[in-house]
Write a protein that holds these residues in place. Structure first.
Motif, short mmCIF file in Angstrom:
data_model
loop_
_atom_site.label_atom_id
_atom_site.label_comp_id
_atom_site.label_asym_id
_atom_site.label_seq_id
_atom_site.Cartn_x
_atom_site.Cartn_y
_atom_site.Cartn_z
N VAL A 110 0.61 6.12 8.36
CA VAL A 110 -0.25 6.32 9.53
C VAL A 110 -0.86 5.00 9.97
O VAL A 110 -0.88 4.66 11.16
CB VAL A 110 -1.36 7.36 9.21
N VAL A 111 -1.35 4.23 8.99
CA VAL A 111 -1.99 2.95 9.31
C VAL A 111 -0.99 1.95 9.87
O VAL A 111 -1.32 1.18 10.78
CB VAL A 111 -2.70 2.38 8.05
N LYS A 170 2.04 17.11 0.75
CA LYS A 170 2.44 17.66 2.04
C LYS A 170 2.56 16.55 3.08
O LYS A 170 3.54 16.49 3.84
CB LYS A 170 1.41 18.70 2.49
N ASP A 171 1.58 15.63 3.11
CA ASP A 171 1.62 14.52 4.06
C ASP A 171 2.85 13.64 3.81
O ASP A 171 3.51 13.19 4.75
CB ASP A 171 0.35 13.67 3.94
N ARG A 183 0.84 -1.21 0.00
CA ARG A 183 0.00 0.00 0.00
C ARG A 183 0.87 1.25 0.00
O ARG A 183 0.56 2.23 -0.69
CB ARG A 183 -0.92 0.01 1.22
N ALA A 184 1.94 1.24 0.75
CA ALA A 184 2.83 2.40 0.81
C ALA A 184 3.39 2.72 -0.58
O ALA A 184 3.47 3.89 -0.98
CB ALA A 184 3.95 2.15 1.80
N LEU A 185 3.76 1.69 -1.33
CA LEU A 185 4.26 1.89 -2.70
C LEU A 185 3.15 2.44 -3.60
O LEU A 185 3.39 3.32 -4.43
CB LEU A 185 4.80 0.58 -3.27
N ASN A 232 6.03 14.89 5.20
CA ASN A 232 6.09 14.75 6.66
C ASN A 232 6.08 13.29 7.12
O ASN A 232 5.93 13.03 8.32
CB ASN A 232 4.90 15.50 7.29
N GLY A 233 6.21 12.36 6.15
CA GLY A 233 6.18 10.94 6.51
C GLY A 233 4.83 10.50 7.03
O GLY A 233 4.73 9.62 7.89
N GLU A 234 3.76 11.13 6.49
CA GLU A 234 2.42 10.84 6.98
C GLU A 234 1.47 10.44 5.86
O GLU A 234 0.30 10.83 5.83
CB GLU A 234 1.85 12.08 7.70
N THR A 235 1.98 9.65 4.88
CA THR A 235 1.03 9.06 3.94
C THR A 235 0.09 8.16 4.72
O THR A 235 0.41 7.72 5.84
CB THR A 235 1.75 8.22 2.86
#
Length: 448
Positions: free
Chosen positions: A283-284, A272-273, A96-98, A276-279
């Motif tokens: 977060v999940v 923007k997320d 999912r991150a990719l 900030n390392g907040e995709t």
């Protein structure tokens, strides 16, 4: 009754499973489940054991005679199943991150079920679901497949088109979440709210909204233009709507419509997320770590409230409610993904749609809505075209078809950008896409 029901949950190690167990406990008197088999793969074994332990404690606390079985043997679990639920994620959260990060590099929204991310989730998921469908045909041909693996609409249509399984219902938490959102805005109990839904999965509209049988659509449309009153989900930023736009649309959009009507705003927020390392995947991943630490606590014997932060709240509520209504022939109205059968004019008869249905012992019966309003008809048809081509690519592993699917998605700006994203994502997910790498010549066309 001679025997209770056997439920098989594939992806049983999911963090959502405690909600599913809670639902079966709540409905036990009318839905006599005797066995729940939680199935996972070797990579998910540790999570399966943690979740399974909590499930057993929940059942014991409730005092209901449900046996919880944990297994990595899917075929064994399917024997004698009455209902099979699927809640799997091929490649887990790393994939999912990719799906989120790679499109963003090319200035395109990165999201797990929309745009390029949704396309690749379909590529990874559809072959696995079709394997499960083939096993069900052989082992438990009379069982119902209740799918809430995303992208739920494409998965449902793939099973309808590429297997002999007809007893399938696709499920999403968006409709039930929208109904609960309206209940909160109107300060009433959720069972007093009904929305007439029509469209596709993550592309569904509320045609009308009722409280106690009286239409409140205009009132809701006025309210949701305020960002503080937006009906959204944990994984989608609430941005509000221009009131003039909503009044002209005269429909209740779902949270995922933000991606199509606010593409630039959503992309800017995602970039923007990501900085900030907040995709959402990141977060999940943190939420999942915290949840599984909670689940390990041997004194925990209820679904923890933190699970609602996960983004998929009410998935399992919707699943158990659906199974209960089918088993009892309740004939209530629920929005599910099922074959169109002419309910929505302009969408192929044999395509999957997300629409309000009467739920019977023989499955969902779609409520005919006719043509969608002209303002949204084209967008819904474009997404259906994308889904059909994407499914063909997922099944055949054909590169050209995959590029066509990528490019006709409205979130992808051109074939050139689409090809850049396709090539990078194919290589990034190669481990889970064997269908695209069987042809050595084809592989060479984008591997160099």
């Amino acid at each position: 009754m001679s025997k209770g029901l056997k439920i098989v949950t594939i992806g049983g190690g999911s963090s959502y499973t405690p909600e599913l167990i809670e639902g079966f406990i709540k409905y036990y008197k009318e839905l006599p489940v005797s066995e729940i088999w939680l199935v996972d793969i070797e990579a998910g074994k540790e999570k399966l054991e943690i979740v399974g332990g909590l499930a057993r404690r929940m059942v014991e606390k409730a005092g209901v005679p449900i046996d919880i079985h944990l297994t990595l043997d899917r075929k064994k679990a399917l024997e004698g199943a009455d209902y099979v639920t699927t809640q799997l994620r091929v490649g887990q959260l790393a994939a999912r991150a990719l799906d989120e990060k790679i499109p963003l590099k090319h200035g395109v929204i990165g999201q797990e079920t929309n745009g390029p991310g949704g396309l690749f989730k379909a590529f990874r998921t559809i072959p696995v679901i079709l394997d499960i469908a083939r096993e069900m045909e052989e082992i438990c041909p009379n069982a119902w497949l209740i799918n809430f693996t995303n992208p739920a609409g494409m998965v449902t249509e793939a099973v309808l088109r590429h297997s002999n399984i007809t007893k399938i219902v696709g499920l999403c938490n968006v409709p039930i979440g929208m109904e609960r959102g309206v209940a909160e805005l109107m300060k009433v109990e959720p069972d007093r709210v009904r929305i007439d839904f029509a469209g596709l999965n993550h592309m569904v509209y509320g045609l009308d909204v009722f409280v106690d049988g009286k239409s409140v659509k205009e009132e809701i449309i006025d309210m949701i233009s305020d960002p503080d009153k937006a009906v959204t989900m944990k994984n989608i930023h609430a941005m509000g709507w221009e009131p003039e736009f909503l009044r002209a649309l005269n429909l209740f959009p779902c949270p995922y419509h933000n991606y199509y009507y606010k593409t630039g705003d959503i992309l800017a927020q995602e970039l923007k997320d990501a900085e900030n390392g907040e995709t959402r995947a990141e977060v999940v991943q943190k939420l999942e770590t915290e949840l599984f630490e909670l689940y390990k606590d041997v004194d925990l014997d209820i679904k923890p409230p933190q699970l609602e932060e996960r983004g998929g709240a009410y998935y399992s509520d919707a699943a158990v409610r659906l199974i209960h209504s089918m088993y009892t022939d309740k004939r209530d109205i629920q929005a599910v993904n099922t074959m169109n059968y002419g309910a929505i004019e302009g969408i192929p008869y044999d395509s999957a749609v997300e629409v309000s249905c009467v739920i019977t012992k023989d499955g969902p019966k779609p409520i005919t809505v006719g043509e969608l309003p002209v303002a949204v008809r084209g967008l819904v048809q474009q997404i259906k075209s994308f889904e059909r081509v994407a499914i063909e690519a997922a099944v055949t592993g054909n590169y050209d078809t995959a590029l066509l699917a990528m490019t006709i998605n409205p979130l992808v700006p051109s074939d050139r950008v689409g090809k850049l994203i396709l090539d990078e994502m194919l290589l990034a997910h190669k481990e889970f896409l064997p269908q695209f790498f069987r042809n050595k010549e084809l592989q060479g066309s984008f591997h160099d």
